[in-house]
Structures are given as structure tokens and as C-alpha cells.
Design a protein around this motif. Sequence first.
Motif, PDB file in Angstrom:
ATOM      1  N   ASP A 174       0.851  -1.193   0.000  1.00 21.68           N
ATOM      2  CA  ASP A 174       0.000   0.000   0.000  1.00 21.68           C
ATOM      3  C   ASP A 174       0.884   1.240   0.000  1.00 21.68           C
ATOM      4  O   ASP A 174       2.048   1.194   0.449  1.00 21.68           O
ATOM      5  N   SER A 175       0.341   2.351  -0.473  1.00 23.12           N
ATOM      6  CA  SER A 175       1.100   3.604  -0.435  1.00 23.12           C
ATOM      7  C   SER A 175       0.174   4.768  -0.100  1.00 23.12           C
ATOM      8  O   SER A 175      -1.010   4.757  -0.450  1.00 23.12           O
ATOM      9  N   LEU A 176       0.730   5.748   0.584  1.00 21.91           N
ATOM     10  CA  LEU A 176      -0.008   6.950   0.960  1.00 21.91           C
ATOM     11  C   LEU A 176       0.956   8.122   0.886  1.00 21.91           C
ATOM     12  O   LEU A 176       1.951   8.169   1.600  1.00 21.91           O
ATOM     13  N   ASN A 177       0.651   9.070  -0.012  1.00 20.34           N
ATOM     14  CA  ASN A 177       1.552  10.202  -0.217  1.00 20.34           C
ATOM     15  C   ASN A 177       0.761  11.503  -0.242  1.00 20.34           C
ATOM     16  O   ASN A 177      -0.262  11.596  -0.917  1.00 20.34           O
ATOM     17  N   ILE A 225      -9.803  23.801   0.499  1.00 19.96           N
ATOM     18  CA  ILE A 225      -9.472  22.477   1.010  1.00 19.96           C
ATOM     19  C   ILE A 225      -8.188  22.578   1.834  1.00 19.96           C
ATOM     20  O   ILE A 225      -7.440  23.560   1.742  1.00 19.96           O
ATOM     21  N   THR A 226      -7.936  21.549   2.647  1.00 13.72           N
ATOM     22  CA  THR A 226      -6.771  21.587   3.548  1.00 13.72           C
ATOM     23  C   THR A 226      -5.576  20.850   2.966  1.00 13.72           C
ATOM     24  O   THR A 226      -4.473  21.396   2.870  1.00 13.72           O
ATOM     25  N   ARG A 227      -5.789  19.597   2.560  1.00 15.70           N
ATOM     26  CA  ARG A 227      -4.697  18.780   2.020  1.00 15.70           C
ATOM     27  C   ARG A 227      -5.259  17.827   0.975  1.00 15.70           C
ATOM     28  O   ARG A 227      -6.460  17.572   0.922  1.00 15.70           O
ATOM     29  N   ILE A 228      -4.354  17.267   0.167  1.00 15.69           N
ATOM     30  CA  ILE A 228      -4.724  16.220  -0.780  1.00 15.69           C
ATOM     31  C   ILE A 228      -3.699  15.099  -0.697  1.00 15.69           C
ATOM     32  O   ILE A 228      -2.520  15.329  -0.377  1.00 15.69           O
ATOM     33  N   TYR A 229      -4.157  13.876  -1.003  1.00 16.21           N
ATOM     34  CA  TYR A 229      -3.295  12.695  -0.896  1.00 16.21           C
ATOM     35  C   TYR A 229      -3.559  11.736  -2.055  1.00 16.21           C
ATOM     36  O   TYR A 229      -4.641  11.734  -2.647  1.00 16.21           O
ATOM     37  N   SER A 230      -2.558  10.905  -2.313  1.00 19.05           N
ATOM     38  CA  SER A 230      -2.711   9.743  -3.175  1.00 19.05           C
ATOM     39  C   SER A 230      -2.616   8.513  -2.291  1.00 19.05           C
ATOM     40  O   SER A 230      -1.632   8.333  -1.561  1.00 19.05           O
ATOM     41  N   TYR A 231      -3.656   7.677  -2.336  1.00 14.42           N
ATOM     42  CA  TYR A 231      -3.697   6.467  -1.509  1.00 14.42           C
ATOM     43  C   TYR A 231      -3.984   5.275  -2.413  1.00 14.42           C
ATOM     44  O   TYR A 231      -5.000   5.252  -3.114  1.00 14.42           O
ATOM     45  N   LYS A 232      -3.082   4.283  -2.411  1.00  9.91           N
ATOM     46  CA  LYS A 232      -3.219   3.139  -3.309  1.00  9.91           C
ATOM     47  C   LYS A 232      -3.097   1.825  -2.545  1.00  9.91           C
ATOM     48  O   LYS A 232      -2.260   1.678  -1.659  1.00  9.91           O
ATOM     49  N   THR A 233      -3.995   0.901  -2.931  1.00  9.28           N
ATOM     50  CA  THR A 233      -3.905  -0.482  -2.459  1.00  9.28           C
ATOM     51  C   THR A 233      -3.924  -1.380  -3.693  1.00  9.28           C
ATOM     52  O   THR A 233      -3.863  -0.896  -4.824  1.00  9.28           O
TER      53      THR A 233
END
Length: 256
Positions: A174-177, A225-233
Motif C-alpha cells: 500500500d502507499s499513501l503520499n 481544502i486543507t490537504r490532498i493525498y494519493s492512496y493506493k492499495t
Amino acid sequence: MKIRFKNKELITRPHLLQDEYRVIIKEKTLQGYYCYTFFNDQLHELTVNENEVEVTDHDMSDMIQRNDLGYGRELYINEFLIKLLPLQPGQFISTRSLWTAGKLFRYFEKYNYEIPDSYKEKVLNESYKMNLIEGFLMAINPYMERKFKGGNYFESFELYKGKAVSEIDLKINDSLNELDRKDYKDLLKYFIEKALYDTDDNEMHSKNFSSTLFVLIDSLFVYDITRIYSYKTFYDNCFVIEYQNEYYYLNQFWWG
């Protein structure tokens, strides 16, 4: 700058019950007279000629001159409004657009406009907007899936509110950036367009669908908006948006 109608008894258009209205645009016409644009009681934009009204407040300190928007003709526009809603030359303001009405809420808030129920029920109603997005995804998911016709692999979109990013338990692979928030619009547009690509013959359909989905999602956010992320499984590829301590997941997932 504020105006009022010279003869209220002659007003034929609805939702004009106030004594005076704040001007958002003052512009000179080709014929040489001025016209004024303002929001009526339903927060819809209206434009009137100077012979219909009289100016009750001449203060234009909150307006800036932007003749470029009027193709060189004299034009003044509310400075805060143009920061919230950048315009192109000749472009009209229309709060009948859900996205435009949402982006202008901070203007209405700053100048203490009375917010009508019709606006609250749509523009400020997250459930209404989430339902619109769900309905749109029901329409475009089959469009996405047909590209994989004949195979055992399909892709779809879903949008949901999920757990805080800090609560995500990452598993192997998994990844979270975190992404750069200032690139939010470009990154979200690219994320959508990449999934909605199609053959050259249907490229225009893909672009139109992508643009509509972006506008619907972005209309959820009245403030920054406050933040944005890329989340992958393994199955999921999520664009995550943090807004007012809540998290919105646009998930491009595969199944089959």
C-alpha cells in the motif's frame, strides 16, 4: 456601489423586493451608457440599464477596473468576487451553475446577503451534491467498463467520505503520499481524465465527462481544502481530499 429602481411599481421581474442592491459589475455599453449587474433576492444575477435605476451609494472602493473583461470597454467588478471566480473576457456569471454559486458563497457571506432556502437546499446541501455525483457515476461507470469488454478486468469510479488519513493502516504494497495542495485542480483533473480516456473518435465525450465530474466534486468545497493525498492499495487508487476535518475519497478501483 449600490442602486435602487426608480419606479418599483414598474418592475416586472420577480425576486426584487429590497430597497437597494449592491453592484458587482459596472460596465459601459457600445452605445455609451452604463449598465449594472447585481444579485437579486434569489441570488441570481441580473443586469439593468442606468435609466432604470439610480445610484444610492457611489463608493467603488471594493471594485477594480478590468476593461479586459469587457473587450476594452470600461468595466469595474467587485475585487473579492473576481478573486473567488476568475473570469475570462466576455464570460458571464451565472449562479444557476451549482459550481459558480458555491464559489461565490464567501462573497455572499462577506457582504451579509440573506441566503434563500433555494440556495441552502442545493448549494449548501452536501447530501444533495453527493447524490448528484453518485447519479453521474452511475451513468459514466458503464462508459468506463465498456473499454474492457471481453475481458475479466473492469474499472469504475466511486466517491465516498472515509476515515481520516492518519487512521489508515497501510498493508504491504500500500502507499499513501501527500500531494501539493496548490496543484489540487490540475492533479484532480488529470486523475479523472486518465481513467476516462477513450478512443480518438470519442475523445470529446471523455473530456466532457471528465470536466463535469471535476466540477461536481469541486462544488462540494465552499471554502479552501486543507490537504490532498494519493492512496493506493491492490484494488484501489484513491485521490483523497481533506476538507474541514473530513476526507473525501475518489476511488478508481478495479474488479473482475
